[in-house]
Design a protein around this motif. Structure first.
Motif, mmCIF file in Angstrom:
data_model
loop_
_atom_site.group_PDB
_atom_site.id
_atom_site.type_symbol
_atom_site.label_atom_id
_atom_site.label_comp_id
_atom_site.label_asym_id
_atom_site.label_seq_id
_atom_site.Cartn_x
_atom_site.Cartn_y
_atom_site.Cartn_z
ATOM 1 N N GLY A 104 0.819 -1.093 -0.018
ATOM 2 C CA GLY A 104 -0.114 0.116 -0.019
ATOM 3 C C GLY A 104 0.807 1.170 -0.075
ATOM 4 N N ALA A 105 0.124 2.362 -0.244
ATOM 5 C CA ALA A 105 1.087 3.617 -0.214
ATOM 6 C C ALA A 105 -0.084 4.524 0.146
ATOM 7 N N MET A 106 0.651 5.679 0.843
ATOM 8 C CA MET A 106 -0.283 6.699 1.452
ATOM 9 C C MET A 106 0.606 8.011 1.602
ATOM 10 N N TYR A 107 0.046 9.236 1.877
ATOM 11 C CA TYR A 107 0.788 10.578 2.040
ATOM 12 C C TYR A 107 0.211 11.193 3.280
ATOM 13 N N ASN A 108 1.080 11.787 4.048
ATOM 14 C CA ASN A 108 0.543 13.010 4.683
ATOM 15 C C ASN A 108 1.241 14.226 4.449
ATOM 16 N N GLN A 109 0.317 15.427 4.528
ATOM 17 C CA GLN A 109 0.957 16.569 4.208
ATOM 18 C C GLN A 109 0.451 17.619 4.950
ATOM 19 N N GLY A 110 1.169 18.657 5.415
ATOM 20 C CA GLY A 110 0.354 19.551 6.101
ATOM 21 C C GLY A 110 1.342 20.676 6.348
ATOM 22 N N ILE A 111 0.735 21.850 7.023
ATOM 23 C CA ILE A 111 1.471 22.913 7.479
ATOM 24 C C ILE A 111 1.651 23.167 8.879
ATOM 25 N N GLU A 112 2.907 23.687 9.233
ATOM 26 C CA GLU A 112 2.935 23.871 10.780
ATOM 27 C C GLU A 112 3.226 25.146 10.954
ATOM 28 N N LEU A 113 2.745 26.080 11.778
ATOM 29 C CA LEU A 113 3.086 27.220 12.082
ATOM 30 C C LEU A 113 3.279 27.468 13.634
ATOM 31 N N ARG A 114 4.178 28.230 13.966
ATOM 32 C CA ARG A 114 4.412 28.611 15.400
ATOM 33 C C ARG A 114 4.864 30.090 15.410
ATOM 34 N N ILE A 115 4.083 30.812 16.208
ATOM 35 C CA ILE A 115 4.349 32.100 16.231
ATOM 36 C C ILE A 115 4.436 32.459 17.871
ATOM 37 N N ALA A 116 5.445 33.042 18.270
ATOM 38 C CA ALA A 116 5.602 33.825 19.670
ATOM 39 C C ALA A 116 5.819 35.273 19.482
ATOM 40 N N ALA A 117 4.942 35.913 20.283
ATOM 41 C CA ALA A 117 4.874 37.174 20.262
ATOM 42 C C ALA A 117 5.161 37.909 21.494
ATOM 43 N N ASP A 118 5.971 38.758 21.625
ATOM 44 C CA ASP A 118 6.035 39.329 23.240
ATOM 45 C C ASP A 118 5.261 40.891 23.123
ATOM 46 N N ILE A 119 4.061 40.464 23.555
ATOM 47 C CA ILE A 119 2.947 41.675 23.308
ATOM 48 C C ILE A 119 3.220 42.715 24.189
ATOM 49 N N ASN A 155 0.833 27.598 18.333
ATOM 50 C CA ASN A 155 1.315 26.769 17.280
ATOM 51 C C ASN A 155 -0.024 26.056 16.595
ATOM 52 N N ALA A 156 -0.003 25.938 15.460
ATOM 53 C CA ALA A 156 -1.042 25.525 14.859
ATOM 54 C C ALA A 156 -0.544 24.585 13.737
ATOM 55 N N SER A 157 -1.114 23.316 13.410
ATOM 56 C CA SER A 157 -0.807 22.509 12.344
ATOM 57 C C SER A 157 -2.077 22.089 11.580
ATOM 58 N N THR A 158 -1.866 21.642 10.366
ATOM 59 C CA THR A 158 -2.832 21.033 9.515
ATOM 60 C C THR A 158 -2.391 19.395 9.035
ATOM 61 N N VAL A 159 -3.137 18.710 8.915
ATOM 62 C CA VAL A 159 -2.747 17.163 8.377
ATOM 63 C C VAL A 159 -3.730 16.804 7.301
ATOM 64 N N LYS A 160 -3.294 16.537 6.161
ATOM 65 C CA LYS A 160 -4.112 15.876 5.147
ATOM 66 C C LYS A 160 -3.382 14.536 4.854
ATOM 67 N N ASN A 161 -4.322 13.681 5.174
ATOM 68 C CA ASN A 161 -3.731 12.123 4.957
ATOM 69 C C ASN A 161 -4.532 11.527 3.911
ATOM 70 N N LYS A 162 -3.940 10.880 2.907
ATOM 71 C CA LYS A 162 -4.493 10.264 1.795
ATOM 72 C C LYS A 162 -3.937 8.896 1.312
ATOM 73 N N ILE A 163 -4.665 8.039 1.095
ATOM 74 C CA ILE A 163 -4.257 6.762 0.796
ATOM 75 C C ILE A 163 -4.034 6.862 -0.831
ATOM 76 N N THR A 164 -3.052 6.285 -1.352
ATOM 77 C CA THR A 164 -2.932 6.505 -2.801
ATOM 78 C C THR A 164 -2.696 4.914 -3.417
ATOM 79 N N ARG A 165 -2.547 3.957 -2.835
ATOM 80 C CA ARG A 165 -2.753 2.651 -3.517
ATOM 81 C C ARG A 165 -3.154 2.042 -2.300
ATOM 82 N N MET A 166 -4.143 0.640 -2.784
ATOM 83 C CA MET A 166 -4.607 -0.424 -2.025
ATOM 84 C C MET A 166 -4.176 -1.601 -2.640
ATOM 85 N N PRO A 167 -4.285 -2.466 -1.828
ATOM 86 C CA PRO A 167 -3.664 -4.040 -2.359
ATOM 87 C C PRO A 167 -4.480 -4.291 -3.737
#
Lengths: 345, 1068
Positions: B786-801, B814-826
């Motif tokens: 099988g085959a699959m992928y995970n893809q995403g963006i991670e963001l971290r911001i620290a601010a001294d207000i 911090n914020a992150s996204t995850v996209k998971n997708k199967i690309t090949r099944m048996p």
């Protein structure tokens, strides 16, 4: 058609076994059973311990079972390959000392269950949860017509009026009232440590009767002798009297008709449904119609065959698809190799 | 004139008396060098000076003022004078983040020259939180990390996923590395006070050196070391308590319960059985003139006690209801709220006590760190606790100029009593039982009609097991677990384990030829685990015989590596080259015995039982060997290139295919050292990183998957037997993971810093059990297919207000996204595998829900409706199936068996992460960590079970008050009717709910005692703090445990706890 040579060899890398013909399997079975008979004699190597659930280690009973089974295989193919069948049957019946067979109910091959779960007799275990079945009208009517003493063993009278009454095959739920029909007899469904029949003496007698009728060498036993011995053995299983009266019944009294052998054999096979179904397909006795409420229409007999499992169709399609030619509605269309009936569909 | 001078002198004297003279030296925190030209100003005034060429300054200041030290390119510092006369200050570079020393694979690296993606959590963030299992320290602190909530059982942790889900059938869990060695034991063995830092390594460039175990990321844990010249003796103590963290779902109270039961029975009689409404009402209330044998809620049936069996009122069963179905106003409950509160009986006030002593120090040659800790944590559930004693000794010495060695030894003993929540629907599971039992069943035996407690000879209350006919009590009905009693079972049963662990790390380091270092590292982790369980003989699964079991395991893991390092700097080039070899050996021994039939009560050892039910043992072996190398090259401290390579072999695979090559390449560019960026004053730091690499995952469930396996222990009484379980798999290898990562580290306006990353992670050669035709003799075989992928963006911001004010405020998001997708099944694009509530298919994610499509409720009769699979009776499409209904333009069915299945959402959230707010005011620091998730759907099975009323006596959720009651009602809750639950409450999209949440995960308030006070007490530093975990969860449904598992489903487990502690740290 079935697997034999390439089956169960996943570890040798055979992941898509090819199918063998039924004929090749039957011939192979005959040879193997013949060979098995000789292996029992080598007690030192093949001693069977007391954990043997069928016979407790009694080797002679295993021999009798083996040879009787060979009789069954040969009988099954006796219409489609009579020459080979005859050779094997005559070999056994002519050499009973070398090839002993089941002759009395003491040799019956019955699996006896235990009283408590999980090893209770399955029909009785089922009766703990369910109570919605009925005896088939075909069998009940045959038993009633001939005043068969086995009627009281096979079935229970309807609680409503004490009469024996069967239900048509495949009746819709709600189309009959449980109190008006006969249920399965106590012998078969109410005993937790009851039995499941695999092979019985009566069946063997009827096979000899059939061979004698074909004038094959049965070692001197006539068709009538074997026929009556079979009936006697069957009645004796349930400790029933009335053998003399039953033998004299019109329709039962020996009239030199193979159909009598076939019918009595079918009756005696109660609870060994697989064997009765096979014999019915071979002999067409009694004539069983098609279940009226079946979703499959246009057939005049019960199913000819059991369908292949879905996993074979999905995962072994290259090997199985050609074999499916001619199959109609999954259960009909292709008759078994030994089913030589005509005019059935 | 004299008077004037006198006055001036007086003024001068008084002015003089109001200031003191402060001197000191300002240095660079990075290397200790002195800093000239640093501006030193008294806050709020214009009084100031500048440090001289030696970094020294002198200033007159009021004794209670604050001095502000500032210098370009450095972070400004404010220091309270507090009447001191000497104040030395170290200023940190504003690019301090890039100077951070990261613990990475086989060494350390400065973040400013590291090409991989990693987040580090340091000890300050861990040590004042009531954490017993280190995995709980990571949640919300690192982008791209998703965790489960974990259980409320003390001593347990959270499951972690880094950057999505790496595998479907093999492990997706990251590799834990403790002090440089892969750690196979339980992380709860580590005392969080011993930990210096936790590094989360996320991309190939960071993890490739762990070869075939690196695919799911690496969590590196480093323990503390002493340092030369800094002697410290620290005592830490905390005391706290814990309660249940998530409330129970809103369930009906007894009056609502009785009322809804009447409604359910009325519906059954009238709508399902066709009895006229008037009659049905009377039958349901048990007051029909022809009631006869017809059962009602409190009358009739075989026992005469009615369908609910227990009548909670002080009037007989046939006087509870009026003719219209309302409850008799004269009937009052004989049970108090406490009598009926099963959950409350199971709960105690949890307690957490922890004491640690640490001392460290060193000379120029030798440093040491010693710690001893004691933790005693009682969970909020009865008979659950975790007690741990730890000790650690870390000594390193520079024996000669060229030889250094050290040893890091740790030992711990843990003891824990555990809850019986291994099965979500087990009667002995406290949460299943207390959540699902109806509202009118008391815990203790109480007389009918009066509610008086029935007492035993000793005058004590008796557990009402729900089948105590001898006490004159009815049998609880099917939905209320007759014959079982979770409180009694918990009290009478036993379940606990003891764990003894020794861990050791030792190294020998040789320096030669100026640039070479050769290191030998050897380590050992040994774990002995002993678990006991006893099921009592009075009530429960062990009754009537009583049974006990013992599980004993022994785990040993050994690691040995040899590393050669070449490090050289010349001109503007810097080169680091590492080459090494490593062996890892793991052995696991398991012994289990199980006996039943107790002889004498009170003794739970196996010797006290007559019949051996099971006695078995087995052993697991695993080995890993690798050859590794890494090259880091830097030019002008601006451009960086790195590459790593590991050839790894695992014992899980056949010898011809067990060796694999894992590698990574990475590049980094310090944009902030380029003149064109340096000319932009707003940008403090900027670094671009790119990496790509391939790592492996050998985390298959079996240790020997390449061999044909045969199952033993398939004996028939005394006759031995075994059968084949699986075929040999000579081609089977690890799953591979290729990750591409691009990231940007930034800092701006002297207040803002952070990083943004984008990753694409491909899992290939994924393991699937591919079914075989039965005629082969085996049901399936494992293939890398099988085959699959995970893809995403991670963001971290620290601010001294708020930075230069009295109250400082820093926010770290911090914020992150995850996209998971199967690309090949048996079996190709048409292949589908249905697993629970999910269906795996090409083009879909691993956690896409595949459920019946729920529509709503038919206003005509209150039945639940679904989108139909089949509409017509046959192909002629002339006649509609009898179960089809048409409402407006929608064609629907009320039969669950004919419902259409569809993809109805995903458990994977759209966005997740953490928000930390830190407020500082003088000596106070207040920090709040919140974790959140936006999007993602939860399949709430727990809600389903209390919304489904199929057995009399089971619990009801208050949402059932809105159920359909009469024709014309428009609602989305089907009519209450036990005969229709299979269709109304089938598994469908009805039970999906938005999983967005905001969790107040950790709140911490620390007060550092002023120096003036501590110095008087001869204490170097004293801190007092209050800390809380899991304070509050905002979500769409009360009681729902959203983070229970990654697949989005809920079940009955030990709900997480809310812990509040007070602590004090003293260092001398």
């Amino acid at each position: 058609m079935n697997h034999n040579t390439e089956a169960a060899q996943g570890s040798e890398g055979v992941t898509n076994p090819a199918y063998d013909t039924q004929e090749s399997i039957y011939l192979d079975l005959l040879e193997q059973l013949k060979q098995a008979n000789s292996l029992y004699d080598n007690a030192a190597v093949y001693a069977i311990g007391s954990s043997d659930v069928l016979f407790g280690g009694d080797v002679m009973k295993w021999k009798k079972f083996t040879n009787s089974l060979r009789l069954r295989v040969a009988t099954r193919m006796s219409d489609v390959a009579p020459a080979i069948a005859r050779t094997h049957i005559e070999e056994i019946l002519g050499n009973l000392s070398t090839y002993p067979i089941i002759t009395t109910n003491d040799d019956n091959v019955y699996l006896w269950w235990q009283t408590s779960p999980p090893y209770k007799e399955p029909w009785q275990a089922d009766s703990d949860d369910r109570d919605d079945h009925g005896m088939c009208v075909t069998l009940i009517d045959i038993l009633k017509d001939h005043n068969d003493p086995r009627l009281s063993a096979y079935a229970k009278p309807a609680t409503f009026d004490g009469e024996y009454r069967g239900v048509i095959s495949g009746a819709m739920p709600g189309s009959f009232t449980l109190s008006h029909i006969s249920r399965i007899g106590a012998w078969f469904r109410d005993v937790p440590d009851g039995f499941t029949p695999i092979m019985r003496a009566a069946e063997v007698h009827f096979m000899i009767a059939e061979a004698a009728f074909k004038t094959w060498n049965t070692g001197g036993i006539t068709a009538q002798q074997a026929y009556e011995a079979g009936i006697a053995a069957s009645l004796d299983e349930y400790n029933l009297d009335g053998y003399a009266d039953y033998i004299a019944e019109p329709g039962v009294a020996w009239n030199n008709q193979t159909n009598q052998i076939y019918l009595q054999k079918w009756i005696c096979l109660f609870k060994n449904g697989n064997e009765a179904w096979a014999e019915n397909r071979r002999t067409d006795v009694p004539v069983l119609g098609h279940a009226p409420y079946s979703p499959y229409t246009g057939h005049n007999r019960p199913p000819f065959r059991y369908p292949y499992p879905v996993s074979e169709l999905n995962l072994n399609s290259a090997n199985i698809t050609p074999k499916l030619a001619g199959i109609v509605d999954q259960f009909w269309g292709q008759q078994m190799w030994w089913d030589t009936r005509t005019g059935v569909n | 004139m004299l008077i004037l001078t006198g006055l001036l002198l007086l003024m001068g004297a008084s002015l003089y008396g109001q200031t003191i003279r402060v001197t000191g030296r300002v240095t660079d925190a990075a290397d200790g060098s002195t800093l000239p030209g640093v501006s030193v100003v008294v806050q709020g005034t214009t009084l100031g000076t500048v440090t001289d060429i030696n970094g020294r300054y002198e200033i007159n200041t009021p004794p209670n003022a604050t001095l502000v030290f500032s210098f370009i390119g450095m972070t400004t510092r404010e220091v309270a004078v507090e009447s001191r006369s000497v104040i030395n200050v170290a200023l940190e570079s504003e690019t301090a983040i890039l100077d951070e020393v990261l613990v990475v694979a086989y060494g350390t690296s400065r973040r400013g020259s590291f090409t991989g993606a990693a987040t580090q959590v340091t000890s300050e963030k861990i040590e004042s939180r009531p954490i017993s299992h280190l995995s709980r320290a990571i949640e919300g602190q690192a982008a791209g990390v998703q965790v489960t909530s974990g259980s409320g059982q003390p001593g347990t942790g959270q499951a972690i996923r880094i950057r999505g889900f790496g595998s479907i059938n093999a492990s997706s869990a990251p590799l834990y590395v403790v002090d440089g060695v892969p750690y196979e034991l339980d992380i709860s063995n580590l005392n969080p006070n011993d930990i210096e830092s936790i590094s989360v390594l996320k991309d190939a460039s960071a993890t490739a050196l762990y070869g075939n175990r690196a695919a799911n990321g690496v969590i590196m844990i480093t323990t503390k070391r002493g340092s030369a010249g800094r002697s410290q003796f620290e005592v830490r103590g905390t005391q706290g308590f814990s309660v249940r963290g998530l409330p129970e779902y809103d369930r009906a109270d007894p009056m609502q319960f009785v009322q809804m039961n009447w409604e359910a029975y009325f519906n059954q009689l009238h709508y399902s059985e066709g009895i006229a409404a008037e009659d049905a009402r009377l039958f349901a209330g048990g007051i029909h003139p022809n009631q006869g044998a017809v059962a009602s809620l409190f009358t009739g049936t075989n026992t005469g006690d009615g369908l609910l069996a227990y009548n909670p009122f002080n009037v007989p069963g046939n006087q509870v209801f009026n003719a219209d179905g309302t409850i008799n106003p004269n009937a009052s409950l004989i049970y108090s709220a406490d009598d009926l509160d099963w959950a409350k009986e199971m709960v105690q006030l949890g307690n957490r006590m922890e004491y640690n002593v640490l001392y460290s120090g060193g000379t120029a040659r030798t440093d040491f760190f010693v710690s001893g800790g004691y933790l005693n944590e009682k969970g909020y559930l009865l008979k659950t606790d975790f007690e741990r004693i730890t000790g650690r000794l870390n000594v390193n010495t520079q024996a000669t100029e060229w030889f250094r060695t050290g040893i890091n030894l740790a030992a711990n003993v843990s003891f824990s009593e555990t809850a019986r929540d291994e099965s979500s629907t087990g009667y002995v599971n406290p949460f299943f039982f207390s959540r699902n039992i109806g509202a009118i069943y008391p815990v203790y035996a109480q007389e009918r009609l009066t509610g008086n407690y029935i007492l035993d000879e000793g005058g004590n209350k008796i557990y009402d097991l729900g089948n105590m006919a001898s006490l004159g009590l009815p049998f609880r009905p099917a939905g209320a677990f007759s014959g079982r009693h979770v409180l009694a079972e918990t009290i009478y049963n036993e379940g606990d384990f003891r764990r003894n662990v020794i861990s050791g790390r030792t190294f020998a380091e040789f320096k030669f030829l100026q640039h070479f270092t050769f290191t030998l590292n050897a380590s050992m982790d040994v774990n002995g685990y002993n678990a006991k369980s006893y099921d009592n003989n009075i009530v429960g699964d062990g009754a009537p015989a009583g049974r006990a079991s013992r599980t004993s395991t022994q785990t040993t893991s050994l690691n040995f590596n040899q590393l050669l390092n070449y490090s050289q700097r010349f001109n503007l080039h810097s080169v680091d080259f590492l080459i090494g070899h490593e062996n890892f050996d793991y052995t696991y021994d398991y012994l289990y015995g199980f006996r039943q039939n107790i002889v004498l009560l009170g003794n739970y050892e196996l010797i006290n039982f007559t019949t051996t039910n099971s006695l078995t043992s087995y052993q697991h072996n695993y080995r890993n060997e690798g050859y590794l190398s890494r090259l880091n090259y830097g030019y002008d401290d601006k451009y960086f290139l790195s590459g790593s390579f590991r050839r790894d072999g695992s014992s899980r695979f056949y010898k011809d295919v067990r060796w694999g090559n894992f590698w990574s390449v990475g590049a980094g560019w310090r944009l902030d050292r380029e003149t064109f960026i340096q000319n932009i004053p707003q940008i403090n730091m900027l670094m671009l990183r790119v990496s790509y690499g391939e790592v492996g995952n050998d985390g298959l469930s079996s240790y020997y998957p390449w061999q044909a396996l045969y199952r033993l222990n398939r004996n028939n009484a005394a006759e031995p037997g075994f059968d084949q379980l699986s075929l040999p798999s000579y081609d089977l290898t690890w799953e591979s993971n290729n990750t591409f990562n691009i990231g940007l580290e930034f800092g701006a306006f002297q207040r803002l810093r952070g990083n943004i990353e984008w990753y694409h992670r491909v899992s290939d050669d994924m393991l699937f059990a591919v079914p075989l035709p039965i005629s082969t003799g085996i049901t399936s075989r494992d293939l890398n297919i099988g085959a699959m992928y995970n893809q995403g963006i991670e963001l971290r911001i620290a601010a001294d207000i708020l930075k230069e004010t009295a109250v400082k405020w820093t926010i770290d998001v911090n914020a992150s996204t995850v996209k998971n997708k199967i690309t090949r099944m048996p079996f190709g694009p048409e292949d589908e595998i249905i697993s629970g509530t999910k269906k795996l298919m090409e083009g879909r994610s691993m956690y896409d829900y595949w459920l019946r499509e729920w529509y709503g409720v038919d206003p005509a009769d209150g039945l639940g409706l679904y989108r139909p699979e089949n509409i017509w009776t046959d192909d002629t499409q002339t006649a509609l199936r009898p179960d089809i209904r048409v409402l407006g333009t929608d064609t629907l069915t009320h039969l669950a068996a004919n419902a259409r299945y569809g993809y109805v959402g995903s458990a994977i959230p759209d966005l997740m992460g953490g928000i930390t707010n830190i407020f500082t005011y003088k000596n106070f620091e207040f920090s709040i960590l919140m974790t959140y998730q936006i999007g993602g759907k939860i399949y709430d099975s727990n809600y389903n079970s209390i919304m489904t009323y199929s057995s009399w006596g089971s619990a009801m959720h208050i949402d059932l008050l809105d159920a359909w009651k009469q024709p014309g009602d428009v609602t989305d809750i089907p009519r209450l009717d036990p005969t229709k639950t299979t269709d109304n409450n089938a598994a469908s999209s009805r039970w999906l709910i938005d999983g967005s949440f905001l969790n107040l995960r950790s709140v911490n308030m620390t007060y550092t005692l002023p120096r003036t006070l501590t110095e008087r007490l001869k204490i170097q530093n004293a801190r007092v703090y209050a800390s809380a975990e899991n304070l509050f969860m905002f979500s769409k449904r009360k009681g729902m445990n959203i983070q229970q598992n990654f697949s989005g489903t809920t079940s009955n487990t030990y709900t997480p706890a809310r812990i509040m502690t007070l602590g004090i740290n003293l260092s001398f």
